[in-house]
Design an enzyme around this catalytic site. Sequence first.
Site, short mmCIF file in Angstrom:
data_model
loop_
_atom_site.label_atom_id
_atom_site.label_comp_id
_atom_site.label_asym_id
_atom_site.label_seq_id
_atom_site.Cartn_x
_atom_site.Cartn_y
_atom_site.Cartn_z
N SER A 1 0.80 -1.27 0.07
CA SER A 1 0.13 -0.06 0.11
C SER A 1 0.81 1.34 -0.05
O SER A 1 0.30 2.40 -0.16
CB SER A 1 -0.82 0.12 1.24
OG SER A 1 -0.12 0.08 2.32
N LYS B 1 -6.16 4.59 8.14
CA LYS B 1 -5.00 5.29 7.64
C LYS B 1 -5.64 6.80 7.51
O LYS B 1 -4.81 7.74 8.05
CB LYS B 1 -4.55 4.94 6.57
CG LYS B 1 -3.96 3.58 6.51
CD LYS B 1 -3.78 3.12 4.96
CE LYS B 1 -3.15 1.62 4.94
NZ LYS B 1 -2.83 1.20 3.80
#
Length: 673
Positions: free
Chosen positions: A561, A604
């Site tokens: 990611s 996140k």
Amino acid sequence: METFNELTEQNPEEGMFSEENTTPMVSKTENETENVTESVTETAETGQQPEIKEIPNDNEDIELGYSFTNTGEIDVPPLLIDQILGQEQAVEIVKKAARQRRHVMMIGTPGTGKSLLAKAMAELLPKEELEDILVYPNAEDSNNPRIRRVPAGKGREIVAAHRAEAQKKAQSKTMILMFLMLGIVIYSVFTGAILLGIFICLLLLTVGRQFIGRDEALIPKLLVSNYNKQQAPYVDATAAHAGALLGDVRHDPFQSGGLETPAHDRVEAGDIHKSHKGVLFMDEINILSIESQQSLLTALQEKEYAITGQSERSSGALVKTEPVPCDFIMVAAGNIDALEKMHPALRSRIKGYGYEVYMRESIPDTPENRDKFIRFVAQEVMRDGNIPQFDEDAVKEIIREAKRRSGRKGQLTLKLRDLGGLVRVAGDLARADNAPFTTAEHVLRAKKISRSIEQQLADRYLENKKDYESFFKDGGEIGRVNGLAVIGGDSGIVLPILSEVTPSMSGAQGNIIATGQLKTIAREAVKNVSAVIKKVTGKNIEAIDIHIQFVGTYEGVEGDSASISIATAVLSAYEKIPVNQSVAMTGSLSVRGDVLPVGGVTYKIEAAAQAGIKKVIIPKANEPDVMIEDSYKDIIEIIPVSSITEVAEHALVDGPRKEEFLKKLEAALTPAE
């Protein structure tokens, strides 16, 4: 620092690319809460966890199929199998397995209901088939005790009858001995040999006690008792050592002189014997030793297993009983990695004579499934027994959290063990407040109190990084990007990534040098990024070395990611264009420059908001998965992108070099006609 495990790798269902592309949610909606508290505003500057309990609770989007005052009005099914939530396929398989006595293997994330399903199976088995198991002394070979099986409840009667008979015999022998000793004493008095008479009496008493005690040594031992059991046994043998699992023979410190304990009386049943005619549950079966797995396979095949001493140094090493019945149904469980270290023959036995089930981790967010969550809350309150009932708004807040924890738009999590923990913490807060019911405010407060260790670690990490300026939140920096990562699956952190381009040390071959203890998937992601860099720059990179540093990753980086963060940092360093430090980003990158979805976007984004970041770039495919708390919606902008060109457009600082670079980037990534 904990390992940065990406959700994409931990959870096959979360963060995977999906062809489903529901209507994207925008980063700023008109109906967002306007009156965000001062504590939330301070979050952007201090990085502290916001005070959630002061945030307005908007439950308008949580519609239930019916109204209720509190969960005490909800009927809870009496059978565990009817209390299972969201695992309809597994429930049907368990019912069939119980009916046909088949073994079952359940693979899935912890907290999805594997042990509860195993307990439910035990409730479905007929209790009429239960048996007691007795172990008898063997007159021919004392080291080979005999085994007898009788209907449930009869074992106690048999042992009681033998004990009563032994006591009668002992009383008779004692009376005879007493009369004999009395006669000796009287005779010694008349003859004047009193000392001799006393000596003879003591000798008779010593010898006589051995004969009297022999009858008690012949009493059988009740090895497995199912007396007054209302259902088939359920035995959790998770992480049991060999003796506890397979049975053992106790050590006897007195092995001579008539003081030794009979061999049959030292025999102890193992979990496989205690679960006879019931269910043996074995979680994390891969941690069981190969030898124990082989013995377990033998027990499954033969439906009986002799008990012997598990220690070669024990006095029970010579003792071995006749085969002891162990006709159980095994429910093996574990994560997906449990299959790697499981004995192939044991798995083959389960697969050939039973079922394999992969547990679901989420279910669609429908009115019917929301109603199931109402019952789930009622069940948790009932099982706890010490917390107040939940009112309707509190249940809605639990459902809202179930949506968030699913990590996917239109889904509700089935990791119900963690969600049940939230229910209990909220109930504890209500109990402490002497509230008649648990309310939505208690749930909101509980969400802050019940944060996981990883979430607390992430908060501490952000504080420390801000103190030492490990990441910036304003200005522009060349080759520096605020990446995002997750730890523990439910906590986000800001992960600074630095890049520098230098002349090649070899002069003939360039290298991409990445530091930060990258693991397999992260290393592969760096290789994919190198392909994009070659295509974008249009030049051979053999004359340069590209250095990539993941700042502060002492325990390593896993997952892909950070791909767009790496690419942005390298391109910035190569083109000498600053990166806007008020922007953070997450996303995977294909070799053609497409931004692909990742896991954990909600956590996140919230981490970036806590750190004071103003904008977050995420994959467009992840846009429906964003379910951040209301407290963060007004302090951070979410930018969905689908290509590295869009990433550069939003991340790089405006200027002539940026405009020229964007044209070159778009031309390089546009497919040729």
